[in-house]
Design an enzyme around this catalytic site. Structure first.
Site, PDB file in Angstrom:
ATOM      1  N   HIS A  59     -15.257   5.568   3.786  1.00  0.00           N
ATOM      2  CA  HIS A  59     -14.666   4.222   3.769  1.00  0.00           C
ATOM      3  C   HIS A  59     -14.933   3.542   5.110  1.00  0.00           C
ATOM      4  O   HIS A  59     -15.292   4.185   6.086  1.00  0.00           O
ATOM      5  CB  HIS A  59     -13.160   4.310   3.501  1.00  0.00           C
ATOM      6  CG  HIS A  59     -12.831   4.522   2.066  1.00  0.00           C
ATOM      7  ND1 HIS A  59     -12.082   3.642   1.330  1.00  0.00           N
ATOM      8  CD2 HIS A  59     -13.185   5.515   1.213  1.00  0.00           C
ATOM      9  CE1 HIS A  59     -11.980   4.087   0.089  1.00  0.00           C
ATOM     10  NE2 HIS A  59     -12.633   5.226  -0.012  1.00  0.00           N
ATOM     11  N   GLY A  60     -14.741   2.221   5.127  1.00  0.00           N
ATOM     12  CA  GLY A  60     -14.976   1.484   6.376  1.00  0.00           C
ATOM     13  C   GLY A  60     -16.454   1.420   6.702  1.00  0.00           C
ATOM     14  O   GLY A  60     -16.867   1.555   7.851  1.00  0.00           O
ATOM     15  N   HIS A 109     -11.345   1.044   8.532  1.00  0.00           N
ATOM     16  CA  HIS A 109     -11.478  -0.092   7.615  1.00  0.00           C
ATOM     17  C   HIS A 109     -11.581  -1.405   8.388  1.00  0.00           C
ATOM     18  O   HIS A 109     -10.968  -1.544   9.450  1.00  0.00           O
ATOM     19  CB  HIS A 109     -10.243  -0.202   6.711  1.00  0.00           C
ATOM     20  CG  HIS A 109     -10.195   0.811   5.629  1.00  0.00           C
ATOM     21  ND1 HIS A 109      -9.241   1.801   5.549  1.00  0.00           N
ATOM     22  CD2 HIS A 109     -10.998   0.999   4.544  1.00  0.00           C
ATOM     23  CE1 HIS A 109      -9.452   2.531   4.481  1.00  0.00           C
ATOM     24  NE2 HIS A 109     -10.511   2.076   3.845  1.00  0.00           N
ATOM     25  N   GLY A 110     -12.295  -2.376   7.826  1.00  0.00           N
ATOM     26  CA  GLY A 110     -12.300  -3.720   8.390  1.00  0.00           C
ATOM     27  C   GLY A 110     -10.895  -4.300   8.296  1.00  0.00           C
ATOM     28  O   GLY A 110     -10.187  -4.070   7.317  1.00  0.00           O
ATOM     29  N   ILE A 164     -18.229  -0.728   1.208  1.00  0.00           N
ATOM     30  CA  ILE A 164     -18.621  -1.848   2.064  1.00  0.00           C
ATOM     31  C   ILE A 164     -17.891  -3.120   1.627  1.00  0.00           C
ATOM     32  O   ILE A 164     -18.022  -3.554   0.481  1.00  0.00           O
ATOM     33  CB  ILE A 164     -20.152  -2.040   2.018  1.00  0.00           C
ATOM     34  CG1 ILE A 164     -20.807  -0.781   2.617  1.00  0.00           C
ATOM     35  CG2 ILE A 164     -20.581  -3.308   2.773  1.00  0.00           C
ATOM     36  CD1 ILE A 164     -22.283  -0.704   2.500  1.00  0.00           C
ATOM     37  N   THR A 192     -16.316  -5.737   4.533  1.00  0.00           N
ATOM     38  CA  THR A 192     -16.374  -6.776   5.571  1.00  0.00           C
ATOM     39  C   THR A 192     -17.768  -7.400   5.689  1.00  0.00           C
ATOM     40  O   THR A 192     -17.899  -8.613   5.874  1.00  0.00           O
ATOM     41  CB  THR A 192     -15.947  -6.176   6.926  1.00  0.00           C
ATOM     42  OG1 THR A 192     -14.669  -5.538   6.746  1.00  0.00           O
ATOM     43  CG2 THR A 192     -15.814  -7.245   7.999  1.00  0.00           C
ATOM     44  N   ASP A 245     -11.030   0.495  -6.524  1.00  0.00           N
ATOM     45  CA  ASP A 245     -10.861   1.018  -5.160  1.00  0.00           C
ATOM     46  C   ASP A 245      -9.357   1.120  -4.855  1.00  0.00           C
ATOM     47  O   ASP A 245      -8.529   0.686  -5.666  1.00  0.00           O
ATOM     48  CB  ASP A 245     -11.598   0.051  -4.201  1.00  0.00           C
ATOM     49  CG  ASP A 245     -11.747   0.586  -2.798  1.00  0.00           C
ATOM     50  OD1 ASP A 245     -11.714   1.817  -2.612  1.00  0.00           O
ATOM     51  OD2 ASP A 245     -11.913  -0.233  -1.862  1.00  0.00           O
ATOM     52  N   HIS A 246      -9.009   1.636  -3.683  1.00  0.00           N
ATOM     53  CA  HIS A 246      -7.623   1.825  -3.226  1.00  0.00           C
ATOM     54  C   HIS A 246      -6.496   1.286  -4.103  1.00  0.00           C
ATOM     55  O   HIS A 246      -6.164   0.089  -4.067  1.00  0.00           O
ATOM     56  CB  HIS A 246      -7.413   1.112  -1.881  1.00  0.00           C
ATOM     57  CG  HIS A 246      -8.117   1.752  -0.738  1.00  0.00           C
ATOM     58  ND1 HIS A 246      -7.636   2.850  -0.073  1.00  0.00           N
ATOM     59  CD2 HIS A 246      -9.284   1.437  -0.128  1.00  0.00           C
ATOM     60  CE1 HIS A 246      -8.470   3.176   0.892  1.00  0.00           C
ATOM     61  NE2 HIS A 246      -9.491   2.340   0.877  1.00  0.00           N
TER      62      HIS A 246
HETATM   63  P1  13P Z   1     -15.369  -2.213   5.488  1.00  0.00           P
HETATM   64  O1  13P Z   1     -14.516  -3.428   5.429  1.00  0.00           O
HETATM   65  O2  13P Z   1     -15.465  -1.632   6.838  1.00  0.00           O
HETATM   66  O3  13P Z   1     -16.727  -2.450   4.907  1.00  0.00           O
HETATM   67  O4  13P Z   1     -14.643  -1.097   4.591  1.00  0.00           O
HETATM   68  C1  13P Z   1     -14.519  -1.228   3.207  1.00  0.00           C
HETATM   69  C2  13P Z   1     -13.725  -0.150   2.556  1.00  0.00           C
HETATM   70  O5  13P Z   1     -13.668   0.966   3.006  1.00  0.00           O
HETATM   71  C3  13P Z   1     -13.023  -0.502   1.300  1.00  0.00           C
HETATM   72  O6  13P Z   1     -12.394   0.589   0.694  1.00  0.00           O
END
Ligand code: 13P
Length: 308
Positions: A237-238, A201-202, A260, A262, A88-89
């Protein structure tokens, strides 16, 4: 474990099949290594398919150790009928304005066996984001690895105060521009595109990471405008805390992957004082809720042809 040829399609093939079948592929972030086993177990128990993933900030600001530590843990915990490994990122410029050696780090991940990767140039100008994403696509595609990239601003990771959410949503500030998305995908050859359509994002800062996430909404009409301009598997995302009807609608309108973090991180952090077993159980319970209630993917490994 049965791992016949028919049970090992690539992540890219699975994403395409998911989009065609109208189901979403979730990516679950692993900021603490003991979270991985219950995430895989829950996917297996629900006959679901998902990606196990780590973002750079999870070994810098949390306790996943390194991308190698996650890869090694994945080798122990993985289930090819239910999981693939995703990076990821990896931001070009991170949430603290640090310039990340992103080409070196992503190349290292590919050599290490990550099956798909994300380059995040979303804090750059359009031209610079295109150049950075192109560079990664060249390296990754030569190795048969898929690339996710991001255009638009999915906020939340930054330390400072956020503008009021309703103002952000109403103005559409930072949303992915459809014409820019078309140019971006055509020039970079990115496989999947993370779009900004209302999610955030969380929070990850020490001050805010334990707070309950606000209930984000999604601008489905805007997603349609992006999809009319360019049709690739889109990524949301988020994924924690978005109102369910928006999630289900977004899947019908082209979202093929949802990230996912948080929703499974907070239960772990809130119970780890009682021991790893308790914290793993909390992650497992949270996973069941996500799979069965939030995104409704129980049985998706069967639909994707991975299991009977
Ligand atoms: P959340 O923390 O909202 O689940 O988002 C995760 C995310 O987008 C990681 O790349």
């Amino acid at each position: 474990m049965n791992t016949t040829a028919s049970s090992t399609p690539t992540t890219a093939q699975l994403m395409q099949s998911a989009q065609q079948a109208g189901i979403v592929v979730p990516g679950f972030n692993i900021p603490y290594l003991p979270m991985m086993a219950p995430v895989v177990q829950a996917l297996r128990d629900c006959n679901a398919f998902g990606l196990i993933m780590v973002a750079r900030l999870e070994w810098v600001k949390f306790e996943s150790g390194s991308m190698k530590a996650i890869r090694d843990q994945y080798e122990r915990d993985k289930d090819p009928l239910h999981t693939r490994l995703h990076l990821d990122h990896i931001p070009v410029i991170d949430e603290d304005q640090f310039h990340v050696p992103y080409i070196e780090e992503i190349t290292e991940a590919i050599n290490m066996g990550y099956e798909s990767v994300m380059v995040d140039g979303s804090r750059l100008s359009l031209n610079d984001n295109i150049a950075a994403t192109q560079a990664i696509c060249e390296v990754a595609h030569a190795a048969g690895v898929s690339v996710e990239s991001e255009l638009g601003a999915v906020m939340g990771h930054e330390d400072g105060p956020m503008p009021p959410y309703e103002e952000l949503f109403a103005s559409g500030k930072g949303f992915t521009d459809p014409q820019e998305a078309k140019r971006f995908v055509e020039e970079t050859k990115t496989d999947w595109l993370s779009v900004a359509i209302g999610s955030i994002h969380g929070a990850i800062s020490a001050a805010k990471k334990n707070e309950k996430k606000l209930e984000a909404r999604l601008d489905i009409a805007h997603l349609d405008r992006i999809r009319e301009a360019i049709d690739v598997p889109f990524v949301l995302h988020g994924g924690t805390g978005i109102r369910k009807e928006y999630i289900m609608d977004s899947i019908k309108h082209g979202i093929a992957k949802i990230n996912i973090a948080t929703a499974i991180r907070q239960p772990y952090e809130q119970t780890i004082d009682q021991g790893v077993d308790k914290a793993q159980q909390a992650v497992y319970d949270a996973m069941l809720h996500v799979i069965n209630n939030d995104i409704e993917i129980a049985g998706s490994a069967g639909i994707l042809g991975l299991t009977q």
